[in-house]
Design a protein around this motif. Structure first.
Motif, PDB file in Angstrom:
ATOM      1  N   GLU A 137      23.690   4.899  46.653  1.00  0.00           N
ATOM      2  CA  GLU A 137      24.373   4.248  47.775  1.00  0.00           C
ATOM      3  C   GLU A 137      25.009   5.286  48.706  1.00  0.00           C
ATOM      4  N   GLU A 138      25.637   6.294  48.119  1.00  0.00           N
ATOM      5  CA  GLU A 138      26.225   7.359  48.932  1.00  0.00           C
ATOM      6  C   GLU A 138      25.139   8.130  49.683  1.00  0.00           C
ATOM      7  N   LEU A 139      24.013   8.369  49.029  1.00  0.00           N
ATOM      8  CA  LEU A 139      22.902   9.066  49.668  1.00  0.00           C
ATOM      9  C   LEU A 139      22.362   8.246  50.840  1.00  0.00           C
ATOM     10  N   ASN A 140      22.194   6.948  50.629  1.00  0.00           N
ATOM     11  CA  ASN A 140      21.696   6.082  51.697  1.00  0.00           C
ATOM     12  C   ASN A 140      22.693   6.041  52.865  1.00  0.00           C
ATOM     13  N   ASP A 141      23.984   6.000  52.546  1.00  0.00           N
ATOM     14  CA  ASP A 141      25.012   5.997  53.593  1.00  0.00           C
ATOM     15  C   ASP A 141      24.952   7.294  54.395  1.00  0.00           C
ATOM     16  N   LEU A 142      24.828   8.433  53.698  1.00  0.00           N
ATOM     17  CA  LEU A 142      24.710   9.722  54.373  1.00  0.00           C
ATOM     18  C   LEU A 142      23.455   9.762  55.237  1.00  0.00           C
ATOM     19  N   ARG A 143      22.361   9.227  54.717  1.00  0.00           N
ATOM     20  CA  ARG A 143      21.102   9.203  55.467  1.00  0.00           C
ATOM     21  C   ARG A 143      21.264   8.397  56.752  1.00  0.00           C
ATOM     22  N   GLU A 144      21.848   7.217  56.651  1.00  0.00           N
ATOM     23  CA  GLU A 144      22.027   6.362  57.829  1.00  0.00           C
ATOM     24  C   GLU A 144      22.939   7.014  58.861  1.00  0.00           C
ATOM     25  N   LYS A 145      24.030   7.619  58.395  1.00  0.00           N
ATOM     26  CA  LYS A 145      24.947   8.299  59.315  1.00  0.00           C
ATOM     27  C   LYS A 145      24.247   9.487  59.973  1.00  0.00           C
ATOM     28  N   SER A 146      23.411  10.177  59.224  1.00  0.00           N
ATOM     29  CA  SER A 146      22.693  11.331  59.757  1.00  0.00           C
ATOM     30  C   SER A 146      21.666  10.913  60.802  1.00  0.00           C
ATOM     31  N   ILE A 147      20.965   9.804  60.553  1.00  0.00           N
ATOM     32  CA  ILE A 147      20.006   9.285  61.526  1.00  0.00           C
ATOM     33  C   ILE A 147      20.731   8.943  62.830  1.00  0.00           C
ATOM     34  N   THR A 148      21.866   8.285  62.715  1.00  0.00           N
ATOM     35  CA  THR A 148      22.648   7.918  63.899  1.00  0.00           C
ATOM     36  C   THR A 148      23.134   9.159  64.637  1.00  0.00           C
ATOM     37  N   ALA A 149      23.619  10.144  63.879  1.00  0.00           N
ATOM     38  CA  ALA A 149      24.115  11.376  64.509  1.00  0.00           C
ATOM     39  C   ALA A 149      22.989  12.129  65.219  1.00  0.00           C
ATOM     40  N   LEU A 150      21.824  12.183  64.600  1.00  0.00           N
ATOM     41  CA  LEU A 150      20.679  12.848  65.225  1.00  0.00           C
ATOM     42  C   LEU A 150      20.264  12.108  66.490  1.00  0.00           C
ATOM     43  N   ASP A 151      20.191  10.803  66.423  1.00  0.00           N
ATOM     44  CA  ASP A 151      19.828  10.011  67.593  1.00  0.00           C
ATOM     45  C   ASP A 151      20.840  10.226  68.726  1.00  0.00           C
ATOM     46  N   ASP A 152      22.127  10.280  68.384  1.00  0.00           N
ATOM     47  CA  ASP A 152      23.164  10.523  69.386  1.00  0.00           C
ATOM     48  C   ASP A 152      22.992  11.904  70.022  1.00  0.00           C
ATOM     49  N   LYS A 153      22.686  12.895  69.200  1.00  0.00           N
ATOM     50  CA  LYS A 153      22.506  14.264  69.704  1.00  0.00           C
ATOM     51  C   LYS A 153      21.321  14.321  70.662  1.00  0.00           C
ATOM     52  N   ILE A 154      20.241  13.656  70.316  1.00  0.00           N
ATOM     53  CA  ILE A 154      19.068  13.623  71.190  1.00  0.00           C
ATOM     54  C   ILE A 154      19.407  12.906  72.496  1.00  0.00           C
ATOM     55  N   GLY A 155      20.069  11.766  72.381  1.00  0.00           N
ATOM     56  CA  GLY A 155      20.451  11.015  73.574  1.00  0.00           C
ATOM     57  C   GLY A 155      21.334  11.814  74.506  1.00  0.00           C
ATOM     58  N   THR A 156      22.303  12.502  73.935  1.00  0.00           N
ATOM     59  CA  THR A 156      23.194  13.330  74.739  1.00  0.00           C
ATOM     60  C   THR A 156      22.421  14.455  75.421  1.00  0.00           C
ATOM     61  N   ALA A 157      21.510  15.085  74.677  1.00  0.00           N
ATOM     62  CA  ALA A 157      20.722  16.186  75.245  1.00  0.00           C
ATOM     63  C   ALA A 157      19.887  15.720  76.430  1.00  0.00           C
ATOM     64  N   VAL A 158      19.364  14.517  76.347  1.00  0.00           N
ATOM     65  CA  VAL A 158      18.498  14.006  77.414  1.00  0.00           C
ATOM     66  C   VAL A 158      19.327  13.416  78.554  1.00  0.00           C
ATOM     67  N   PHE A 159      20.208  12.481  78.238  1.00  0.00           N
ATOM     68  CA  PHE A 159      20.881  11.714  79.285  1.00  0.00           C
ATOM     69  C   PHE A 159      21.964  12.504  80.003  1.00  0.00           C
ATOM     70  N   SER A 160      22.503  13.536  79.371  1.00  0.00           N
ATOM     71  CA  SER A 160      23.515  14.343  80.057  1.00  0.00           C
ATOM     72  C   SER A 160      22.899  15.173  81.176  1.00  0.00           C
ATOM     73  N   ARG A 161      21.588  15.283  81.186  1.00  0.00           N
ATOM     74  CA  ARG A 161      20.896  16.056  82.227  1.00  0.00           C
ATOM     75  C   ARG A 161      20.607  15.210  83.471  1.00  0.00           C
ATOM     76  N   LEU A 162      20.872  13.913  83.394  1.00  0.00           N
ATOM     77  CA  LEU A 162      20.607  13.027  84.529  1.00  0.00           C
ATOM     78  C   LEU A 162      21.782  13.012  85.497  1.00  0.00           C
ATOM     79  N   SER A 163      21.457  12.951  86.776  1.00  0.00           N
ATOM     80  CA  SER A 163      22.506  12.811  87.791  1.00  0.00           C
ATOM     81  C   SER A 163      23.018  11.370  87.786  1.00  0.00           C
ATOM     82  N   LYS A 164      24.078  11.154  88.523  1.00  0.00           N
ATOM     83  CA  LYS A 164      24.641   9.808  88.644  1.00  0.00           C
ATOM     84  C   LYS A 164      23.585   8.840  89.194  1.00  0.00           C
ATOM     85  N   GLU A 165      22.835   9.293  90.200  1.00  0.00           N
ATOM     86  CA  GLU A 165      21.800   8.463  90.817  1.00  0.00           C
ATOM     87  C   GLU A 165      20.666   8.172  89.828  1.00  0.00           C
TER      88      GLU A 165
END
Length: 110
Positions: A30-58
């Motif tokens: 259960e702890e391993l699965n929880d860590l896995r899920e949190k890690s997937i979310t953190a990785l997805d957030d990191k990717i999203g930030t890397a991509v979307f932070s490069r966009l202008s307001k427009e």
């Protein structure tokens, strides 16, 4: 398109490989699965930030309009959008994943 740039299965496979490389502070499945899920979310957030932070307001406004349409934009429309914005998605996502790997493994580049 769901809420991730990369499908959840691919993110999960990447995290699973990292978990195999790093001794983890977990004692149960259960702890391993929880860590896995949190890690997937953190990785997805990191990717999203890397991509979307490069966009202008427009560009962010244009992307929001794409999301708000009744018909979901196609994968090609998304690809074309990022190309027009000068963002190499593959390169940006790969770099974010490499950075996450380094962080996850505690600075190791294995």
């Amino acid at each position: 398109m769901d809420n991730t740039l990369i499908d959840r299965e691919t993110l999960g496979q990447f995290i699973d490989e990292l978990i195999k490389q790093q001794p983890l502070p977990v004692n149960t499945a259960e702890e391993l699965n929880d860590l896995r899920e949190k890690s997937i979310t953190a990785l997805d957030d990191k990717i999203g930030t890397a991509v979307f932070s490069r966009l202008s307001k427009e560009q962010n406004a244009e992307l929001s309009q794409m999301f708000d349409r009744d018909e979901e934009p196609s994968e090609d429309e998304y690809k074309d959008f990022f190309i027009r914005c000068g963002i190499d998605l593959e390169q940006t996502v790969t770099k974010a994943m490499q950075d996450y790997k380094t962080e996850f493994l505690g600075g190791q580049n294995a």
